[in-house]
Design a protein around this motif. Structure first.
Motif, PDB file in Angstrom:
ATOM      1  N   ILE A  40     -62.244   9.245 -25.762  1.00  0.00           N
ATOM      2  CA  ILE A  40     -61.693   8.389 -26.165  1.00  0.00           C
ATOM      3  C   ILE A  40     -60.741   8.837 -27.884  1.00  0.00           C
ATOM      4  CG2 ILE A  40     -62.286   5.802 -26.007  1.00  0.00           C
ATOM      5  CD1 ILE A  40     -63.633   5.635 -28.941  1.00  0.00           C
ATOM      6  N   LEU A  41     -61.844  10.139 -27.743  1.00  0.00           N
ATOM      7  CA  LEU A  41     -61.261  11.037 -29.306  1.00  0.00           C
ATOM      8  C   LEU A  41     -60.086  12.167 -28.805  1.00  0.00           C
ATOM      9  CD1 LEU A  41     -64.501  11.128 -31.038  1.00  0.00           C
ATOM     10  CD2 LEU A  41     -62.743  10.108 -31.176  1.00  0.00           C
ATOM     11  N   THR A  85     -65.956   2.143 -34.790  1.00  0.00           N
ATOM     12  CA  THR A  85     -66.413   1.106 -35.674  1.00  0.00           C
ATOM     13  C   THR A  85     -67.420   0.536 -34.261  1.00  0.00           C
ATOM     14  OG1 THR A  85     -65.007  -0.817 -34.929  1.00  0.00           O
ATOM     15  CG2 THR A  85     -65.149  -0.113 -38.014  1.00  0.00           C
ATOM     16  N   ASP A  86     -68.529  -0.074 -34.698  1.00  0.00           N
ATOM     17  CA  ASP A  86     -68.777  -1.119 -33.148  1.00  0.00           C
ATOM     18  C   ASP A  86     -67.815  -1.123 -32.671  1.00  0.00           C
ATOM     19  OD1 ASP A  86     -71.701  -2.003 -32.668  1.00  0.00           O
ATOM     20  OD2 ASP A  86     -70.447  -3.802 -32.343  1.00  0.00           O
ATOM     21  N   HIS A  87     -66.875  -2.110 -32.979  1.00  0.00           N
ATOM     22  CA  HIS A  87     -65.949  -2.865 -32.161  1.00  0.00           C
ATOM     23  C   HIS A  87     -65.093  -1.637 -31.385  1.00  0.00           C
ATOM     24  CE1 HIS A  87     -62.701  -5.886 -30.793  1.00  0.00           C
ATOM     25  NE2 HIS A  87     -61.840  -4.461 -31.256  1.00  0.00           N
ATOM     26  N   SER A  88     -64.725  -0.699 -32.001  1.00  0.00           N
ATOM     27  CA  SER A  88     -63.783   0.365 -31.538  1.00  0.00           C
ATOM     28  C   SER A  88     -64.291   1.450 -29.863  1.00  0.00           C
ATOM     29  CB  SER A  88     -63.570   1.364 -32.299  1.00  0.00           C
ATOM     30  OG  SER A  88     -64.526   2.122 -32.855  1.00  0.00           O
ATOM     31  N   VAL A  89     -65.926   1.191 -29.919  1.00  0.00           N
ATOM     32  CA  VAL A  89     -66.793   1.880 -29.161  1.00  0.00           C
ATOM     33  C   VAL A  89     -67.174   1.017 -28.464  1.00  0.00           C
ATOM     34  CG1 VAL A  89     -66.970   3.782 -30.287  1.00  0.00           C
ATOM     35  CG2 VAL A  89     -69.065   2.009 -30.239  1.00  0.00           C
ATOM     36  N   SER A  90     -66.987  -0.801 -27.841  1.00  0.00           N
ATOM     37  CA  SER A  90     -67.634  -1.418 -27.421  1.00  0.00           C
ATOM     38  C   SER A  90     -66.748  -0.859 -25.918  1.00  0.00           C
ATOM     39  CB  SER A  90     -66.374  -2.424 -28.011  1.00  0.00           C
ATOM     40  OG  SER A  90     -67.098  -4.239 -27.031  1.00  0.00           O
ATOM     41  N   GLY A  91     -67.703  -1.514 -24.778  1.00  0.00           N
ATOM     42  CA  GLY A  91     -66.970  -0.894 -23.296  1.00  0.00           C
ATOM     43  C   GLY A  91     -66.217  -0.180 -22.292  1.00  0.00           C
ATOM     44  N   ALA A  99     -71.715   9.012 -24.753  1.00  0.00           N
ATOM     45  CA  ALA A  99     -71.771  10.110 -26.055  1.00  0.00           C
ATOM     46  C   ALA A  99     -71.486   9.923 -27.620  1.00  0.00           C
ATOM     47  CB  ALA A  99     -72.595  11.410 -25.714  1.00  0.00           C
ATOM     48  N   ILE A 100     -70.224   9.120 -27.380  1.00  0.00           N
ATOM     49  CA  ILE A 100     -69.515   8.401 -28.835  1.00  0.00           C
ATOM     50  C   ILE A 100     -70.415   7.826 -29.120  1.00  0.00           C
ATOM     51  CG2 ILE A 100     -67.368   8.098 -29.531  1.00  0.00           C
ATOM     52  CD1 ILE A 100     -65.970  10.108 -28.097  1.00  0.00           C
ATOM     53  N   ARG A 101     -69.787   6.877 -28.305  1.00  0.00           N
ATOM     54  CA  ARG A 101     -71.089   5.003 -28.794  1.00  0.00           C
ATOM     55  C   ARG A 101     -72.468   5.260 -28.560  1.00  0.00           C
ATOM     56  NH1 ARG A 101     -74.050   1.810 -25.590  1.00  0.00           N
ATOM     57  NH2 ARG A 101     -73.673  -0.301 -25.708  1.00  0.00           N
TER      58      ARG A 101
END
Length: 347
Positions: free
Chosen positions: A68-69, A54-60, A20-22
């Motif tokens: 993650i939060l 960012t897009d990078h921080s939610v990758s994978g 959901a975060i992603r």
């Protein structure tokens, strides 16, 4: 200046939160927002504990359990000073709207916060699937999958040793996990908070199985059932969490001892506990969380605040938080009766 939205996860964790975060982050970026992650639920807003997403921080992260939060059970409306601090933090950070991912407690707080002038949209998550206004919540499908797998494994050892196997699962006020997994796993007795069943009834049903030549039984029990013998038990304040919720001491163990004593049949108890919350989400939960995350950002973009996005007839729809928090979603007795038709021996 780029508009900013914040996202937080509150209450108990479950599988699917990261998906959901992603979705919030990627759909938010696509609509021109900068997304700020608020760590540890409402507590993070009070303490200004945030990180840019960012897009990078939610990758994978779509396949990862938990969040993650981080999360907490902090209630922001208990203290008026906390609300003032939340408003100050949002203003300082330039966050114009929040996406709040949580269960009934978090969404109830979200409703009260929204009434105080903070724009937000809710996303329902809870393994109990008891939030009104949505057919299903993030985390439920994964929890049911885990419990069903446990029942499947208990079947073989129960049959080999001719035992009664009691499986205690989560469910404070709702027995939806017990009911769904009990049906899927072929349980012989399913005990839920919404339906009162006496020990005599349970024993008669299990006895009937043994008289019919079935020398083992699987009993699935939700942790929140109130058996007649312990219904008046008081819970000391020290045995409650920060939200005042009872810390359960194990109805499964009580039930197991009673069954063995009354029936004279060897009984074993398994308490799944937090195993039901952890691990990778099922494909269904990943897709559900993604759909709801995108829908929440759509509501923010449209300026439709004070609502929750959910699933209604497999379609994503928004419901006012006021209507969501004023009602509860328990098990329909007719639904329970249908489950009994295919469970155990009827007496």
């Amino acid at each position: 200046m780029t508009a900013k939205i914040g996202v937080l996860t509150g209450g108990g964790d479950c599988s699917g939160l990261n998906a959901a975060i992603r979705a919030v982050v990627r759909s938010g970026i696509a609509k021109g927002y900068q997304v700020i992650g608020i760590q540890n639920g409402w507590q993070g807003l009070i303490r200004s504990d945030t990180i840019p997403l960012t897009d990078h921080s939610v990758s994978g992260i779509i396949s990862r359990g938990g969040t993650i939060l981080g999360t907490s059970r902090t209630d922001p409306v208990k203290n008026s000073a906390d609300i003032s601090e939340i408003k100050r933090v949002l203003e300082d950070l330039g966050i114009s709207a929040l996406v709040v991912i949580g269960g009934d407690g978090t969404l109830r707080a979200a409703h009260e916060v929204s009434l105080l002038g903070i724009p937000l949209v809710g996303i329902p998550k809870t393994i109990d699937n008891d939030v009104f206004g949505t057919d299903i919540t993030i985390g439920f499908d994964t929890a049911v999958f885990i419990v069903t797998e446990a029942i499947d494994r208990l079947h073989t050892t129960a049959e080999s040793h001719h035992r009664i196997m009691v499986l205690e699962v989560m469910g404070r006020r709702s027995g939806r996990i017990a009911l769904a997994a009990g049906i899927a796993g072929g349980a012989d007795e399913i005990l839920v908070p919404e339906v009162q069943v006496s020990m005599d009834e349970i024993c008669r049903s299990l006895n009937a199985r043994y008289r019919a030549g079935k020398k083992f039984s699987i009993v699935v029990v939700a942790e929140g059932i109130r058996h007649e013998d312990i219904a008046s038990t008081s819970v000391p304040e020290g045995d409650r969490d920060e939200c005042g919720h009872e810390k359960f001491v194990g109805i499964g163990n009580y039930l197991g001892k009673e069954l063995e004593c009354r029936l004279g049949i060897e009984t074993r108890v398994t308490v799944l506990g937090h195993v039901q919350r952890g691990g990778s989400p099922t494909a269904y939960d990943r897709v559900l969380a993604t759909r709801l995350g995108i829908a929440a950002v759509d509501q923010v973009f449209a300026g439709n605040f004070g609502c929750m996005v959910g699933v209604q007839g497999n379609r994503i729809a928004a419901a006012p938080l006021e209507s969501v928090v004023q009602q509860s979603k328990g098990i329909d007795p007719a639904e329970y009766a249908r489950a009994k038709l295919v469970a155990g021996i009827h007496v």
